[in-house]
Design a protein around this motif. Structure first.
Motif, PDB file in Angstrom:
ATOM      1  N   ARG A 366       0.903  -0.891  -0.120  1.00 59.79           N
ATOM      2  CA  ARG A 366      -0.381  -0.095   0.089  1.00 59.79           C
ATOM      3  C   ARG A 366       1.091   1.445  -0.112  1.00 59.79           C
ATOM      4  NH1 ARG A 366      -2.608  -3.241  -1.038  1.00 59.79           N
ATOM      5  NH2 ARG A 366      -5.094  -4.016   0.550  1.00 59.79           N
ATOM      6  N   GLU A 400      -2.607   1.540  -6.902  1.00 60.24           N
ATOM      7  CA  GLU A 400      -2.838   0.590  -4.931  1.00 60.24           C
ATOM      8  C   GLU A 400      -3.017   2.021  -4.291  1.00 60.24           C
ATOM      9  OE1 GLU A 400       1.881   0.527  -3.775  1.00 60.24           O
ATOM     10  OE2 GLU A 400       0.621  -1.040  -5.037  1.00 60.24           O
ATOM     11  N   PRO A 401      -3.754   1.886  -3.296  1.00 57.94           N
ATOM     12  CA  PRO A 401      -3.610   2.938  -2.221  1.00 57.94           C
ATOM     13  C   PRO A 401      -2.642   3.145  -1.565  1.00 57.94           C
ATOM     14  CG  PRO A 401      -5.461   0.833  -1.740  1.00 57.94           C
ATOM     15  CD  PRO A 401      -4.386   0.404  -2.623  1.00 57.94           C
ATOM     16  N   GLY A 402      -2.944   4.391  -0.959  1.00 52.79           N
ATOM     17  CA  GLY A 402      -1.024   4.772   0.396  1.00 52.79           C
ATOM     18  C   GLY A 402      -0.866   5.561   0.194  1.00 52.79           C
ATOM     19  N   GLY A 406      -3.985   7.417  -1.228  1.00 53.56           N
ATOM     20  CA  GLY A 406      -4.963   6.717   0.300  1.00 53.56           C
ATOM     21  C   GLY A 406      -5.983   7.849   0.846  1.00 53.56           C
TER      22      GLY A 406
END
Length: 410
Positions: A366, A400-402, A406
Motif C-alpha cells: 500500500r 494502489e492505495p497508500g 490513500g
C-alpha cells in the motif's frame, strides 16, 4: 432535427469562440462541406461481423413511454428528478447485520474480446478462458459476469462557450443514442458541464424525460466560457453535493456502469489537474467512451494553426484518448455527422458485451504505486493464450492505495 451546415458563417462563429478562450483564430477555407466518411485507423467491431449469438437492439425509434401513473410515479414531476435510482453497492454484513470492513480490495475489470480481423465479439467465454496477471503474478478470479445486461450510463456533455457553435456536434450523438440504443431497464443520467457540472436528468429509465432534457439544451445556448472537464469527471465518478443535493458516484453503483463523454477535451479551470483526473478515471473501474468533436475544424486548419493552438488541440484529443484507454473504454474522433450511426452502434455493442471480472490482489503493498494488469484469453482451450489474434479492451493499470492516493478528498 436538421443538421447545421459547416459553411463559412459557422466557422466565423467558431473563430470567435476560440478567441474567447485565448486560442488564436485562423480563417478556414469556405469550400468545406459535411459529407459522410470514416477517419479511424483501427475501427471498432461492427455488428455486421458478429455471429448470430449476439443480439442487437432494434434500430427503430424507441416505443412511446408508458404513462408515468402506471408505474406509480407522479406524471407532473419536475424534469431532472429521478424516476428510479439504480441500486448502490450494499455493504458486507455478518449474520447479525453488522457491517464488515473488508481488508482486501476487489479490482473489477470490464473486458471486451473480439477478433482483430473479423471484428466478431466473443460472447460465450467462461472464467476458465481468462487468466489475469497483476505485475506478472497470476490472480484468482473471484467474480465473473457475462455481458448483454442492463447498464447504468452517465452522458457527460460539454456545454460551454469553448465549443460555441459546435453544440450540435455534442447534442446530436446524445439524441441519437437515446432514440436508438437505450433499453427499458437501462438507467441514464445527463450531466452537461461548463464552469461546473449540472445534473440535468438524474438516473431514469423514462425516454421522454431524456428527450426533453436534450431538447432543452437545443433551445438554449452555453452561458460560460469555462469548461471544467476534470472536475465533472470527478463528480460523476466519486459523487458529491451539488445544488444542495447529494449524488452517488458511479463507483458506488451496483451493476454495469459506463460514461459516454462527448466533448472537445479542453479543460480551462478545474480545481483538480490532469494527473489527478486520470488517476480517478483509472481507479474507478468505470469505462469511459469518448466521442471527440472539433476534428473537422482541426483537419481543415492544421497547416495554418499557430504552434500554441495546434498544441491545444492535440492535448485535447490526447486527453480524451487517455481517459478512454486508461478506463477500458474507447475513443472515437468523429469528424462528420455521417459517422455517428456506426460510432454509436459500436459503442452500444461494446457496452452490452463486456465481461465483468473481479479479483482480490495478492500483493499487500500500500504505497500508492501503479500496478499493471494483463488479461490473457484462451479461446480454444488448448492452454495457450490467443491474444495475438484478438483485440482486448480493458483498463491496463490502476494505482494502489497508500501515500496521497490513500486519502479520500472531499
Amino acid at each position: 432535427m436538421q443538421s447545421l451546415g459547416y459553411g463559412s458563417g459557422r466557422y466565423a462563429a467558431i473563430i470567435l469562440c476560440l478567441i474567447s478562450v485565448g486560442l488564436p483564430a485562423v480563417v478556414p477555407p469556405r469550400t468545406a462541406q459535411a459529407q459522410s466518411g470514416a477517419t479511424r485507423k483501427t475501427p471498432p467491431p461492427s455488428p455486421e461481423n458478429d455471429k448470430p449469438n449476439r443480439t442487437l437492439p432494434d434500430e427503430k425509434p424507441a416505443a412511446p413511454p408508458r404513462d408515468a401513473a402506471q408505474d406509480g410515479q407522479d406524471p407532473n414531476r419536475p424534469m431532472g428528478t429521478p424516476r428510479r435510482r439504480p441500486p448502490t453497492k450494499a455493504p458486507t454484513t455478518d449474520d447479525e447485520g453488522n457491517i464488515i470492513v473488508l481488508s482486501t480490495d476487489v479490482v473489477n475489470l470490464e473486458v471486451v474480446v473480439y477478433d482483430k480481423k473479423t471484428g466478431r465479439i466473443f460472447t460465450d467465454l467462461k472464467p476458465a478462458n481468462f487468466t489475469i496477471l497483476e505485475d506478472g503474478v497470476k490472480q484468482d478470479i473471484t467474480n465473473f459476469q457475462v455481458g448483454d445486461s442492463a447498464i447504468t450510463l452517465v452522458m457527460i456533455l460539454e456545454y460551454s462557450r469553448v465549443i460555441g457553435p459546435l453544440v450540435f456536434e455534442v447534442l446530436e450523438p446524445a439524441a441519437q443514442f437515446i432514440e436508438r440504443f437505450v433499453r427499458a431497464n437501462d438507467y441514464i443520467s445527463i450531466v452537461p458541464f461548463d464552469i461546473r457540472p449540472k445534473v440535468l436528468t438524474d438516473f431514469t429509465n423514462d425516454p421522454a424525460v431524456l428527450r426533453s432534457s436534450i431538447a432543452l439544451l437545443y433551445r438554449n445556448f452555453p452561458a460560460f466560457t469555462e469548461s471544467n472537464l476534470f472536475d465533472t469527471l470527478k463528480f460523476v465518478i466519486k459523487g458529491g453535493k451539488l445544488d444542495g443535493e447529494d449524488y452517488t458516484g458511479l463507483e458506488e453503483v451496483q451493476g454495469r456502469t459506463a460514461i459516454l463523454l462527448i466533448a472537445l477535451g479542453i479543460d480551462t479551470f478545474s480545481r483538480i489537474n490532469y494527473d489527478q483526473a486520470r488517476k480517478i478515471v483509472e481507479n474507478a473501474g468505470v469505462p469511459v467512451y469518448c466521442i471527440g468533436i472539433g476534428n473537422l475544424f482541426y483537419k481543415l486548419n492544421d497547416p495554418r494553426l499557430s504552434p500554441e493552438t495546434n498544441l491545444t488541440f492535440l492535448q485535447a484529443f490526447n486527453t480524451l484518448r487517455t481517459f478512454a484507454d486508461s478506463s477500458g473504454g474507447r475513443y472515437f474522433p468523429v469528424t462528420f455527422v455521417g459517422e455517428l450511426p456506426t460510432t454509436l452502434r459500436s459503442i452500444d455493442a461494446l457496452l452490452r458485451n463486456q465481461y465483468s471480472i473481479g479479483y482480490e490482489p495478492t500483493n499487500p503493498r500500500r504505497e500508492g504505486k501503479r500496478r499493471k494488469i494483463e488479461v490473457l484469453v484462451d479461446i480454444d482451450g488448448d492452454g495457450k493464450p490467443d491474444n495475438k489474434r484478438l483485440e482486448l479492451q480493458y483498463r491496463r493499470s490502476y494505482v494502489e492505495p497508500g501515500g496521497n492516493n490513500g486519502k479520500r478528498k472531499k
